[in-house]
Design an enzyme around this catalytic site. Structure first.
Site, PDB file in Angstrom:
ATOM      1  CD  GLU A 157      -2.867  -1.142   2.385  1.00  0.00           C
ATOM      2  OE1 GLU A 157      -2.819  -0.174   3.177  1.00  0.00           O
ATOM      3  OE2 GLU A 157      -3.690  -2.067   2.476  1.00  0.00           O
ATOM      4  CD  GLU A 176       8.202 -10.655  -4.876  1.00  0.00           C
ATOM      5  OE1 GLU A 176       7.760 -10.870  -3.742  1.00  0.00           O
ATOM      6  OE2 GLU A 176       7.512 -10.728  -5.891  1.00  0.00           O
TER       7      GLU A 176
END
Length: 379
Positions: free
Chosen positions: A127, A363
């Protein structure tokens, strides 16, 4: 351990080279310049079985293991890292999450369409204000009868705009509670779910990165993946495998930059000699080749553990950390070997240079990988 290519890996590598010569290499500069996401290419990759590499054949996938998967990502990354990135995200994140945690009904419904890329997958954890700090996510899912009402936004999502189905992690409990988040499968077209702004990026420009926005999005409880409250725990397990994907992507970039450098150093002449004959260049190539080989061994070691069903948290983080840093180093040296030409778009190394940086961020940043590694070795 023998990490020599098996028959399947050799077949996949040659298939990708043949496909890429016609469908990727001639267009990669235009895609990069225009930040164009070539969706038809991924539909064709689906026909070749590359969008469901790890999906069992019973669900319409190729049924291969992680050696074949790493090979496929690396070979695509040599041609265009953006294509390798999108293929990896589709396979390991959205598809992988449903494969690992979906019930039989969910697997039968989604995996065949994802494996053929009839449907393109997205995966939403990050987010705007909570990257690695996922425990403080603001996307909330509130239960109302048989439905969950989702409100919030995700950003930096691969295929966030064009994806047909997304696995989305939303908070169903208290802020900061690792058991307070739940994974949902949300189909494109669900009222209240839409793609948002597409990012204008430094590199990986042909891989779509966009927002996903949820405004009173009603999702039936049958769309919950696994148990309510286990979304964050599931995500950490998915990211263990995702790190191997980024290691493979990094490996492909580094191999591509190295191969281009070797070829150019033999063709480019100065003082009536190929520049490869000069120690300043040959020593660079030696360092590049050695680090690429080390990254390859770490990546395939993690893939081997994954194939055997063993824990890959440490090995995956180590492979991702080292391979991503090698990709940046090798592509930087490649630009240096090409000299002024390396700074132009006439040669591929400037693109490897820009694309490689994402591997140290995606990642989880290199710093996050060091945190994961240190926690594992200190146990």
């Amino acid at each position: 351990m023998n990490f020599s290519m098996n028959e399947n890996q050799s077949m996949i590598a040659q298939m990708i080279r043949d496909f890429g010569a016609k469908e990727i290499t001639p267009f990669r500069k235009d895609w990069d310049d225009q930040s164009h996401f070539p969706l038809p290419v991924f539909k064709k990759l689906g026909e070749l079985g590359l969008m469901g590499v790890l999906v069992p054949t019973e669900y319409g996938g190729s049924g291969f293991g992680y050696f074949e998967y790493v090979t496929a990502i690396a070979e695509l990354a040599k041609l265009d890292p953006s294509v390798g990135l999108s293929m990896a995200a589709h396979n390991s994140l959205c598809t992988g999450h449903i494969l690992m945690f979906g019930n039989e009904e969910q697997k039968k419904k989604y995996l065949p369409k994802l494996a053929t890329c009839e449907w393109l997958g997205a995966w939403g954890l990050t987010e705007p204000n909570t990257g690695s700090d996922a425990g403080n996510m603001r996307t909330v899912a509130k239960k109302e009868g048989e439905y969950y009402i989702i409100n919030g936004a995700k950003n930096f999502i691969t295929h966030g705009y064009s994806g047909d189905v997304a696995v989305v992690i939303a908070r169903t409990g208290e802020v900061g509670d690792s058991h307070g988040m739940t994974a949902f499968v949300v189909e494109r077209g669900t009222p209240g779910f839409k793609g948002g702004r597409k990012e204008d990026k430094l590199g990986m420009r042909a891989s779509e990165t966009a927002e996903m926005i949820f405004e009173d999005c009603r999702v039936h409880e049958s769309q919950v993946l696994g148990e309510v409250g286990e979304g964050f725990i599931q995500s950490m397990k998915i990211l263990d495998g995702g790190r191997i994907s980024i290691a493979a992507l990094s490996l492909g970039i580094a191999e591509g930059a190295l191969e281009a450098s070797i070829q150019y150093s033999k063709e480019r002449h100065q003082f009536n000699k190929p520049i490869s004959s000069f120690q300043g260049i040959s020593f660079k190539l030696a360092d590049m080749a050695t680090q690429v080989e080390a990254a390859k061994l770490l990546t395939f070691q993690a893939a081997d553990l994954k194939n055997r069903g063993e824990k890959v948290t440490l090995a995956g983080a180590q492979a991702k950390l080292y391979a991503s840093e090698v990709a940046v180093y090798v592509s930087n040296e490649a630009v240096q070997i090409f000299g002024g030409y390396g700074f132009t778009k006439d040669y591929p190394v400037e693109k490897y240079y820009r694309d490689a940086k994402l591997c140290t961020i995606g990642e989880g940043t290199s710093e996050i990988q060091k945190l994961v590694i240190s926690r594992e070795v200190l146990k």
